[in-house]
Design a protein around this motif. Structure first.
Motif, PDB file in Angstrom:
ATOM      1  N   THR A 236      73.444  26.633  92.270  1.00  0.00           N
ATOM      2  CA  THR A 236      73.854  27.021  90.885  1.00  0.00           C
ATOM      3  C   THR A 236      74.773  28.167  91.151  1.00  0.00           C
ATOM      4  O   THR A 236      75.764  28.278  90.490  1.00  0.00           O
ATOM      5  N   ARG A 237      74.401  29.139  91.554  1.00  0.00           N
ATOM      6  CA  ARG A 237      75.041  30.226  92.051  1.00  0.00           C
ATOM      7  C   ARG A 237      76.581  29.944  92.698  1.00  0.00           C
ATOM      8  O   ARG A 237      77.628  30.509  92.338  1.00  0.00           O
ATOM      9  N   PHE A 238      76.445  29.173  93.693  1.00  0.00           N
ATOM     10  CA  PHE A 238      77.688  28.745  94.249  1.00  0.00           C
ATOM     11  C   PHE A 238      78.389  28.155  93.361  1.00  0.00           C
ATOM     12  O   PHE A 238      79.786  28.275  93.516  1.00  0.00           O
ATOM     13  N   ARG A 239      77.866  27.102  92.497  1.00  0.00           N
ATOM     14  CA  ARG A 239      78.936  26.512  91.651  1.00  0.00           C
ATOM     15  C   ARG A 239      79.512  27.434  90.542  1.00  0.00           C
ATOM     16  O   ARG A 239      80.696  27.221  90.367  1.00  0.00           O
ATOM     17  N   ARG A 240      78.914  28.385  90.197  1.00  0.00           N
ATOM     18  CA  ARG A 240      79.480  29.353  89.399  1.00  0.00           C
ATOM     19  C   ARG A 240      80.632  30.146  90.244  1.00  0.00           C
ATOM     20  O   ARG A 240      81.633  30.555  89.693  1.00  0.00           O
ATOM     21  N   SER A 241      80.319  30.616  91.373  1.00  0.00           N
ATOM     22  CA  SER A 241      81.346  31.018  92.253  1.00  0.00           C
ATOM     23  C   SER A 241      82.613  30.184  92.507  1.00  0.00           C
ATOM     24  O   SER A 241      83.460  30.803  92.577  1.00  0.00           O
TER      25      SER A 241
ATOM     26  N   VAL B 273      93.495  27.569  89.525  1.00  0.00           N
ATOM     27  CA  VAL B 273      94.170  27.340  88.160  1.00  0.00           C
ATOM     28  C   VAL B 273      93.889  28.188  86.920  1.00  0.00           C
ATOM     29  O   VAL B 273      92.465  28.128  86.939  1.00  0.00           O
ATOM     30  N   PRO B 274      94.621  28.710  86.236  1.00  0.00           N
ATOM     31  CA  PRO B 274      94.252  29.457  85.179  1.00  0.00           C
ATOM     32  C   PRO B 274      93.409  28.633  84.059  1.00  0.00           C
ATOM     33  O   PRO B 274      93.574  27.501  83.854  1.00  0.00           O
ATOM     34  N   GLY B 275      92.278  29.159  83.432  1.00  0.00           N
ATOM     35  CA  GLY B 275      91.461  28.492  82.623  1.00  0.00           C
ATOM     36  C   GLY B 275      90.087  28.300  83.317  1.00  0.00           C
ATOM     37  O   GLY B 275      89.847  28.385  84.170  1.00  0.00           O
ATOM     38  N   ARG B 276      89.309  27.923  82.385  1.00  0.00           N
ATOM     39  CA  ARG B 276      87.970  27.869  82.724  1.00  0.00           C
ATOM     40  C   ARG B 276      87.654  26.226  83.272  1.00  0.00           C
ATOM     41  O   ARG B 276      88.017  25.335  82.784  1.00  0.00           O
ATOM     42  N   LEU B 277      86.988  26.319  84.375  1.00  0.00           N
ATOM     43  CA  LEU B 277      86.496  24.843  84.925  1.00  0.00           C
ATOM     44  C   LEU B 277      85.288  24.582  84.518  1.00  0.00           C
ATOM     45  O   LEU B 277      84.435  25.151  84.288  1.00  0.00           O
ATOM     46  N   GLY B 278      85.372  23.424  83.861  1.00  0.00           N
ATOM     47  CA  GLY B 278      83.972  22.948  83.154  1.00  0.00           C
ATOM     48  C   GLY B 278      82.773  22.611  84.154  1.00  0.00           C
ATOM     49  O   GLY B 278      83.038  22.690  85.361  1.00  0.00           O
ATOM     50  N   ALA B 279      81.845  22.446  83.765  1.00  0.00           N
ATOM     51  CA  ALA B 279      80.433  22.337  84.551  1.00  0.00           C
ATOM     52  C   ALA B 279      80.316  21.220  85.359  1.00  0.00           C
ATOM     53  O   ALA B 279      80.081  21.379  86.417  1.00  0.00           O
ATOM     54  N   ARG B 280      80.797  20.104  84.717  1.00  0.00           N
ATOM     55  CA  ARG B 280      80.831  18.887  85.724  1.00  0.00           C
ATOM     56  C   ARG B 280      81.688  18.923  86.770  1.00  0.00           C
ATOM     57  O   ARG B 280      81.445  18.694  88.071  1.00  0.00           O
ATOM     58  N   PRO B 281      83.149  19.263  86.286  1.00  0.00           N
ATOM     59  CA  PRO B 281      84.307  19.435  87.628  1.00  0.00           C
ATOM     60  C   PRO B 281      83.891  20.730  88.726  1.00  0.00           C
ATOM     61  O   PRO B 281      83.747  20.304  89.851  1.00  0.00           O
ATOM     62  N   ALA B 282      83.027  21.579  88.058  1.00  0.00           N
ATOM     63  CA  ALA B 282      82.540  22.765  89.145  1.00  0.00           C
ATOM     64  C   ALA B 282      81.356  22.042  89.827  1.00  0.00           C
ATOM     65  O   ALA B 282      81.433  22.601  91.130  1.00  0.00           O
ATOM     66  N   THR B 283      80.413  21.602  89.315  1.00  0.00           N
ATOM     67  CA  THR B 283      79.440  20.993  90.152  1.00  0.00           C
ATOM     68  C   THR B 283      79.964  19.960  91.232  1.00  0.00           C
ATOM     69  O   THR B 283      79.699  19.866  92.392  1.00  0.00           O
ATOM     70  N   ALA B 284      80.987  19.084  90.878  1.00  0.00           N
ATOM     71  CA  ALA B 284      81.713  18.312  91.885  1.00  0.00           C
ATOM     72  C   ALA B 284      82.312  18.964  92.797  1.00  0.00           C
ATOM     73  O   ALA B 284      82.173  18.755  94.043  1.00  0.00           O
ATOM     74  N   LEU B 285      83.110  19.838  92.330  1.00  0.00           N
ATOM     75  CA  LEU B 285      84.034  20.780  93.470  1.00  0.00           C
ATOM     76  C   LEU B 285      82.790  21.481  94.564  1.00  0.00           C
ATOM     77  O   LEU B 285      82.611  21.412  95.717  1.00  0.00           O
ATOM     78  N   ALA B 286      81.908  21.972  93.855  1.00  0.00           N
ATOM     79  CA  ALA B 286      80.742  22.641  94.809  1.00  0.00           C
ATOM     80  C   ALA B 286      79.980  21.930  95.738  1.00  0.00           C
ATOM     81  O   ALA B 286      79.835  21.891  96.921  1.00  0.00           O
ATOM     82  N   ALA B 287      79.893  20.533  95.221  1.00  0.00           N
ATOM     83  CA  ALA B 287      79.149  19.406  95.913  1.00  0.00           C
ATOM     84  C   ALA B 287      80.050  18.985  97.039  1.00  0.00           C
ATOM     85  O   ALA B 287      79.758  18.941  98.080  1.00  0.00           O
ATOM     86  N   ALA B 288      81.339  18.992  96.869  1.00  0.00           N
ATOM     87  CA  ALA B 288      82.183  18.344  97.859  1.00  0.00           C
ATOM     88  C   ALA B 288      82.444  19.451  98.819  1.00  0.00           C
ATOM     89  O   ALA B 288      82.603  18.956 100.150  1.00  0.00           O
TER      90      ALA B 288
END
Length: 181
Positions: free
Chosen positions: A27-32, A39-54
């Motif tokens: 969870t900490r890593f996903r937030r980081s 890219v400017p703007g907030r990355l949503g929860a699902r894309p952030a989770t997918a990015l962290a998992a990848a």
């Protein structure tokens, strides 16, 4: 040199994976990862989770490949390590240039902010990856390769802990006279 580079990078990537596998650490890593998104703007929860998992899966694959560097083709493994490290470094540099105070959960820790020390650490790791790729076709003896891999692993521990080592020698600021009255 291939064994040294493989040992060092395998330890670093394995430490990164191990530091992120628990639910709170992930969870900490996903937030980081979301905060470091370029890219400017907030990355949503699902894309952030997918990015962290990848990222976590890529780090695990690289760590496994580096541990098997004598069995698998080493150049693609070193190339993947260099590519990942280059992306991480670019995100850190971009955050520093934008003046953003972002926590780096690179190894699952939350008390480390993106810093020039982290960028320097990554530069050393990139150099190791490039060295490993360049020397990958030079055979060595099994015993010597094992010794080099262990030495590389120890070097990897030191490099992965570089920010902690630097903080040991950082002199805390002295409060100004009359401060706190």
């Amino acid at each position: 040199m291939t064994a040294v580079a493989a040992g060092a990078l395998a330890v670093v990537f394995a430490m990164a994976v191990a530091g992120k596998v628990s639910r709170p650490a992930f969870t900490r890593f996903r937030r980081s990862a979301a905060a470091l998104w370029p890219v400017p703007g907030r990355l949503g929860a699902r894309p952030a989770t997918a990015l962290a998992a990848a990222v976590l899966l890529a780090e695990a694959a690289v760590a496994a490949g580096l541990l098997l560097v004598g069995i698998v083709a080493p150049r693609p493994v070193f190339s993947a390590a260099v590519l990942l490290l280059a992306v991480f470094t670019a995100a850190q540099i971009l955050a520093l240039r934008r003046g953003r105070a972002v926590t780096c959960a690179c190894f699952g820790r939350t008390d480390t902010s993106v810093s020039r020390t982290g960028v320097a650490r990554n530069a050393v790791l990139i150099a190791l990856g490039l060295l490993g790729a360049v020397t990958a076709d030079r055979p060595g003896t099994t015993a010597l390769s094992l010794v080099c891999a262990v030495a590389g692993g120890v070097a990897g521990l030191v490099v992965a802990s570089l920010e902690d080592i630097v903080s040991l020698f950082r002199i805390p600021p002295v409060p100004a006279k009359g401060a706190g009255r």
